[in-house]
Design a protein around this motif. Structure first.
Motif, PDB file in Angstrom:
ATOM      1  N   GLY A   1       0.806  -1.234   0.000  1.00  0.00           N
ATOM      2  CA  GLY A   1       0.000   0.000   0.000  1.00  0.00           C
ATOM      3  C   GLY A   1       0.830   1.271   0.000  1.00  0.00           C
ATOM      4  O   GLY A   1       0.331   2.341   0.319  1.00  0.00           O
ATOM      5  N   ARG A   2       2.103   1.155  -0.378  1.00  0.00           N
ATOM      6  CA  ARG A   2       2.970   2.334  -0.295  1.00  0.00           C
ATOM      7  C   ARG A   2       2.780   3.282  -1.470  1.00  0.00           C
ATOM      8  O   ARG A   2       2.410   2.873  -2.568  1.00  0.00           O
ATOM      9  CB  ARG A   2       4.441   1.895  -0.250  1.00  0.00           C
ATOM     10  N   SER A   3       3.077   4.561  -1.200  1.00  0.00           N
ATOM     11  CA  SER A   3       3.105   5.558  -2.273  1.00  0.00           C
ATOM     12  C   SER A   3       4.418   6.305  -2.121  1.00  0.00           C
ATOM     13  O   SER A   3       4.962   6.397  -1.012  1.00  0.00           O
ATOM     14  CB  SER A   3       1.913   6.510  -2.089  1.00  0.00           C
TER      15      SER A   3
ATOM     16  N   MET B   1      19.858   1.864  -4.083  1.00  0.00           N
ATOM     17  CA  MET B   1      20.079   0.561  -3.457  1.00  0.00           C
ATOM     18  C   MET B   1      18.722  -0.076  -3.180  1.00  0.00           C
ATOM     19  O   MET B   1      18.018   0.319  -2.241  1.00  0.00           O
ATOM     20  CB  MET B   1      20.851   0.744  -2.144  1.00  0.00           C
ATOM     21  N   THR B   2      18.340  -1.044  -3.996  1.00  0.00           N
ATOM     22  CA  THR B   2      17.035  -1.707  -3.836  1.00  0.00           C
ATOM     23  C   THR B   2      16.990  -2.980  -4.662  1.00  0.00           C
ATOM     24  O   THR B   2      17.772  -3.147  -5.602  1.00  0.00           O
ATOM     25  CB  THR B   2      15.886  -0.776  -4.288  1.00  0.00           C
ATOM     26  N   ASN B   3      16.030  -3.850  -4.314  1.00  0.00           N
ATOM     27  CA  ASN B   3      15.711  -5.011  -5.166  1.00  0.00           C
ATOM     28  C   ASN B   3      14.295  -4.884  -5.708  1.00  0.00           C
ATOM     29  O   ASN B   3      13.800  -5.789  -6.362  1.00  0.00           O
ATOM     30  CB  ASN B   3      15.807  -6.317  -4.354  1.00  0.00           C
ATOM     31  N   ASN B   4      13.627  -3.784  -5.376  1.00  0.00           N
ATOM     32  CA  ASN B   4      12.194  -3.654  -5.637  1.00  0.00           C
ATOM     33  C   ASN B   4      11.933  -2.859  -6.926  1.00  0.00           C
ATOM     34  O   ASN B   4      12.121  -1.644  -6.964  1.00  0.00           O
ATOM     35  CB  ASN B   4      11.563  -2.935  -4.423  1.00  0.00           C
ATOM     36  N   PRO B   5      11.461  -3.542  -7.986  1.00  0.00           N
ATOM     37  CA  PRO B   5      11.268  -2.863  -9.273  1.00  0.00           C
ATOM     38  C   PRO B   5      10.187  -1.777  -9.220  1.00  0.00           C
ATOM     39  O   PRO B   5      10.282  -0.778  -9.931  1.00  0.00           O
ATOM     40  CB  PRO B   5      10.859  -3.995 -10.232  1.00  0.00           C
ATOM     41  N   ASP B   6       9.206  -1.962  -8.349  1.00  0.00           N
ATOM     42  CA  ASP B   6       8.129  -0.976  -8.160  1.00  0.00           C
ATOM     43  C   ASP B   6       8.668   0.351  -7.661  1.00  0.00           C
ATOM     44  O   ASP B   6       8.232   1.434  -8.054  1.00  0.00           O
ATOM     45  CB  ASP B   6       7.205  -1.494  -7.046  1.00  0.00           C
ATOM     46  N   LYS B   7       9.644   0.246  -6.757  1.00  0.00           N
ATOM     47  CA  LYS B   7      10.260   1.429  -6.159  1.00  0.00           C
ATOM     48  C   LYS B   7      10.997   2.215  -7.248  1.00  0.00           C
ATOM     49  O   LYS B   7      10.917   3.437  -7.300  1.00  0.00           O
ATOM     50  CB  LYS B   7      11.245   0.971  -5.080  1.00  0.00           C
ATOM     51  N   ILE B   8      11.683   1.490  -8.134  1.00  0.00           N
ATOM     52  CA  ILE B   8      12.423   2.150  -9.216  1.00  0.00           C
ATOM     53  C   ILE B   8      11.442   2.901 -10.122  1.00  0.00           C
ATOM     54  O   ILE B   8      11.634   4.081 -10.412  1.00  0.00           O
ATOM     55  CB  ILE B   8      13.226   1.111 -10.039  1.00  0.00           C
TER      56      ILE B   8
ATOM     57  N   THR C   1       8.949 -15.096  -0.989  1.00  0.00           N
ATOM     58  CA  THR C   1       7.678 -14.479  -1.420  1.00  0.00           C
ATOM     59  C   THR C   1       7.937 -13.137  -2.103  1.00  0.00           C
ATOM     60  O   THR C   1       7.266 -12.790  -3.082  1.00  0.00           O
ATOM     61  CB  THR C   1       6.736 -14.278  -0.210  1.00  0.00           C
ATOM     62  N   LYS C   2       8.913 -12.376  -1.596  1.00  0.00           N
ATOM     63  CA  LYS C   2       9.215 -11.082  -2.240  1.00  0.00           C
ATOM     64  C   LYS C   2       9.645 -11.317  -3.687  1.00  0.00           C
ATOM     65  O   LYS C   2       9.272 -10.572  -4.586  1.00  0.00           O
ATOM     66  CB  LYS C   2      10.330 -10.340  -1.483  1.00  0.00           C
ATOM     67  N   LYS C   3      10.409 -12.377  -3.916  1.00  0.00           N
ATOM     68  CA  LYS C   3      10.856 -12.672  -5.292  1.00  0.00           C
ATOM     69  C   LYS C   3       9.711 -13.224  -6.129  1.00  0.00           C
ATOM     70  O   LYS C   3       9.483 -12.790  -7.250  1.00  0.00           O
ATOM     71  CB  LYS C   3      11.993 -13.702  -5.265  1.00  0.00           C
TER      72      LYS C   3
HETATM   73  N1  LIG Z   1       2.401  -5.742   5.642  1.00  0.00           N
HETATM   74  C1  LIG Z   1       3.597  -6.260   5.890  1.00  0.00           C
HETATM   75  N2  LIG Z   1       4.659  -5.433   5.844  1.00  0.00           N
HETATM   76  C2  LIG Z   1       5.862  -5.990   6.081  1.00  0.00           C
HETATM   77  C3  LIG Z   1       6.049  -7.339   6.390  1.00  0.00           C
HETATM   78  N3  LIG Z   1       7.358  -7.565   6.583  1.00  0.00           N
HETATM   79  C4  LIG Z   1       7.979  -6.357   6.397  1.00  0.00           C
HETATM   80  N4  LIG Z   1       7.077  -5.409   6.101  1.00  0.00           N
HETATM   81  C5  LIG Z   1       7.284  -3.997   5.761  1.00  0.00           C
HETATM   82  O1  LIG Z   1       7.799  -3.961   4.462  1.00  0.00           O
HETATM   83  C6  LIG Z   1       8.530  -2.772   4.276  1.00  0.00           C
HETATM   84  C7  LIG Z   1       9.852  -3.137   3.621  1.00  0.00           C
HETATM   85  O2  LIG Z   1       9.555  -3.707   2.395  1.00  0.00           O
HETATM   86  P1  LIG Z   1      10.380  -4.840   1.717  1.00  0.00           P
HETATM   87  O3  LIG Z   1       9.427  -5.588   0.807  1.00  0.00           O
HETATM   88  O4  LIG Z   1      11.142  -5.633   2.761  1.00  0.00           O
HETATM   89  O5  LIG Z   1      11.472  -4.144   0.883  1.00  0.00           O
HETATM   90  P2  LIG Z   1      11.276  -3.034  -0.180  1.00  0.00           P
HETATM   91  O6  LIG Z   1      11.424  -1.723   0.544  1.00  0.00           O
HETATM   92  O7  LIG Z   1      10.006  -3.225  -0.946  1.00  0.00           O
HETATM   93  O8  LIG Z   1      12.431  -3.343  -1.198  1.00  0.00           O
HETATM   94  P3  LIG Z   1      13.987  -3.154  -1.043  1.00  0.00           P
HETATM   95  O9  LIG Z   1      14.263  -1.735  -1.484  1.00  0.00           O
HETATM   96  O10 LIG Z   1      14.577  -4.145  -1.964  1.00  0.00           O
HETATM   97  O11 LIG Z   1      14.342  -3.389   0.398  1.00  0.00           O
HETATM   98  C8  LIG Z   1       8.647  -2.129   5.650  1.00  0.00           C
HETATM   99  O12 LIG Z   1       7.695  -1.066   5.727  1.00  0.00           O
HETATM  100  C9  LIG Z   1       8.269  -3.253   6.601  1.00  0.00           C
HETATM  101  O13 LIG Z   1       7.664  -2.770   7.782  1.00  0.00           O
HETATM  102  C10 LIG Z   1       4.898  -8.176   6.428  1.00  0.00           C
HETATM  103  O14 LIG Z   1       4.963  -9.379   6.643  1.00  0.00           O
HETATM  104  N5  LIG Z   1       3.695  -7.588   6.189  1.00  0.00           N
END
Ligand SMILES: Nc1nc2c(ncn2[C@@H]2O[C@H](COP(=O)(O)OP(=O)(O)OP(=O)(O)O)[C@@H](O)[C@H]2O)c(=O)[nH]1
Ligand SMILES: [Zn+2]
Length: 196
Positions: free
Chosen positions: A129-131, A150-157, A187-189
Motif C-alpha cells: 500500500g505504499r506511495s 540501493m534496492t531489489n524492488n522494481p516498483d520502487k524504481i 515471497t518477495k521474489k
Molecule cells: N504488511 C507487511 N509489511 C511488512 C512485512 N514484513 C515487512 N514489512 C514492511 O515492508 C517494508 C519493507 O519492504 P520490503 O518488501 O522488505 O522491501 P522493499 O522496501 O520493498 O524493497 P527493497 O528496497 O529491496 O528493500 C517495511 O515497511 C516493513 O515494515 C509483512 O509481513 N507484512
C-alpha cells in the motif's frame, strides 16, 4: 499539484551515527513526518547514492529476524559512509503502508501459514500500500535529480522515476538473510517480483 499535496521541509540537524556523521532532515507530508539522512555535499547533476527505506520498527529498531530491513538499513548507511556522499530517505510507511498494528496482525496470519502477500489481502489491504508521491519535493529540496538506488524492488524504481528522478544505477541490497526470513524473502521474489 495542490499545496496540501506538497511535502514541506521542516528542519535539519547534525546526526552522528555508528556510520559517521549525517545530517537529519525532517519533512512533512499529509501530517506524516518523513526523514532524510544525508552525508557529504550534493553537487547538482551528480547521481547520489540513495536508499529509499520504508519504516519497519520491528526490523530497524527491535532486531527482528522476520525480515531483512535492519541489516539493509545498516548496509545502506555503511555504503554511503564508504562513498562519503549519499542519503537514506526514511519513509514512515510502516508495514508497507498498513501501519504497525496491521503488520503484526499480518504476522499472526503468517504464523498460521499465509504468506506476506495473502496476509495483507486477507486483512483487506493491498499487498503493498505504499506511495512514493512525497519524494518529488524531497529530491527537489535536496537538489537531487539522479540517483544510484540501493534496492531489489522494481516498483520502487518505477515510482521514483515517475517523480522525475532518474535512476541511473540499481544496486542490489542482499543482506540479512536468515532461517526466519527465508520464506518471506522467497515471497518477495515470487509474488512481488523483486530482483536478484
Ligand atoms: N504488511 C507487511 N509489511 C511488512 C512485512 N514484513 C515487512 N514489512 C514492511 O515492508 C517494508 C519493507 O519492504 P520490503 O518488501 O522488505 O522491501 P522493499 O522496501 O520493498 O524493497 P527493497 O528496497 O529491496 O528493500 C517495511 O515497511 C516493513 O515494515 C509483512 O509481513 N507484512
Ligand atoms: Zn522489516
Amino acid at each position: 499539484m495542490k499545496a496540501s499535496d506538497s511535502t514541506r521541509f521542516i528542519t535539519q540537524a547534525k546526526l552522528p551515527t555508528a556510520f559517521g556523521e549525517f545530517v537529519i532532515h525532517v519533512f512533512e507530508h499529509h501530517g506524516q513526518e518523513h526523514l532524510v539522512l544525508t552525508q557529504g555535499d550534493f553537487i547538482g547533476g551528480e547521481p547520489i547514492l540513495t536508499r529509499v527505506h520504508s519504516e519497519c520498527l520491528t526490523g530497524d529498531g527491535l532486531f527482528s529476524l522476520r525480515c531483512d530491513c535492519g541489516p539493509q538499513l545498516a548496509y545502506a548507511m555503511e555504503q554511503i559512509a564508504h562513498e562519503g556522499v549519499g542519503m537514506v530517505v526514511y519513509l514512515r510507511q510502516e508495514g508497507r503502508g498498513i501501519g504497525l498494528t496491521e503488520k503484526i496482525k499480518a504476522y499472526q496470519l503468517q504464523d498460521q501459514g499465509l504468506d506476506t502477500f495473502d496476509a495483507n489481502v486477507q486483512l483487506g489491504h493491498l499487498p503493498d500500500g505504499r506511495s512514493y508521491d512525497m519524494l518529488a519535493d524531497v529530491f527537489k529540496h535536496l537538489n537531487v535529480s539522479k540517483v544510484k538506488l540501493m534496492t531489489n524492488n522494481p516498483d520502487k524504481i518505477r515510482s521514483i522515476e515517475s517523480q522525475g528522478v532518474q535512476v541511473v544505477d540499481r544496486l542490489p541490497i542482499k543482506v540479512g538473510h536468515n532461517t526466519h526470513n527465508k520464506a518471506y524473502l522467497k515471497t518477495k521474489k515470487d509474488r512481488f517480483l523483486h530482483l536478484d
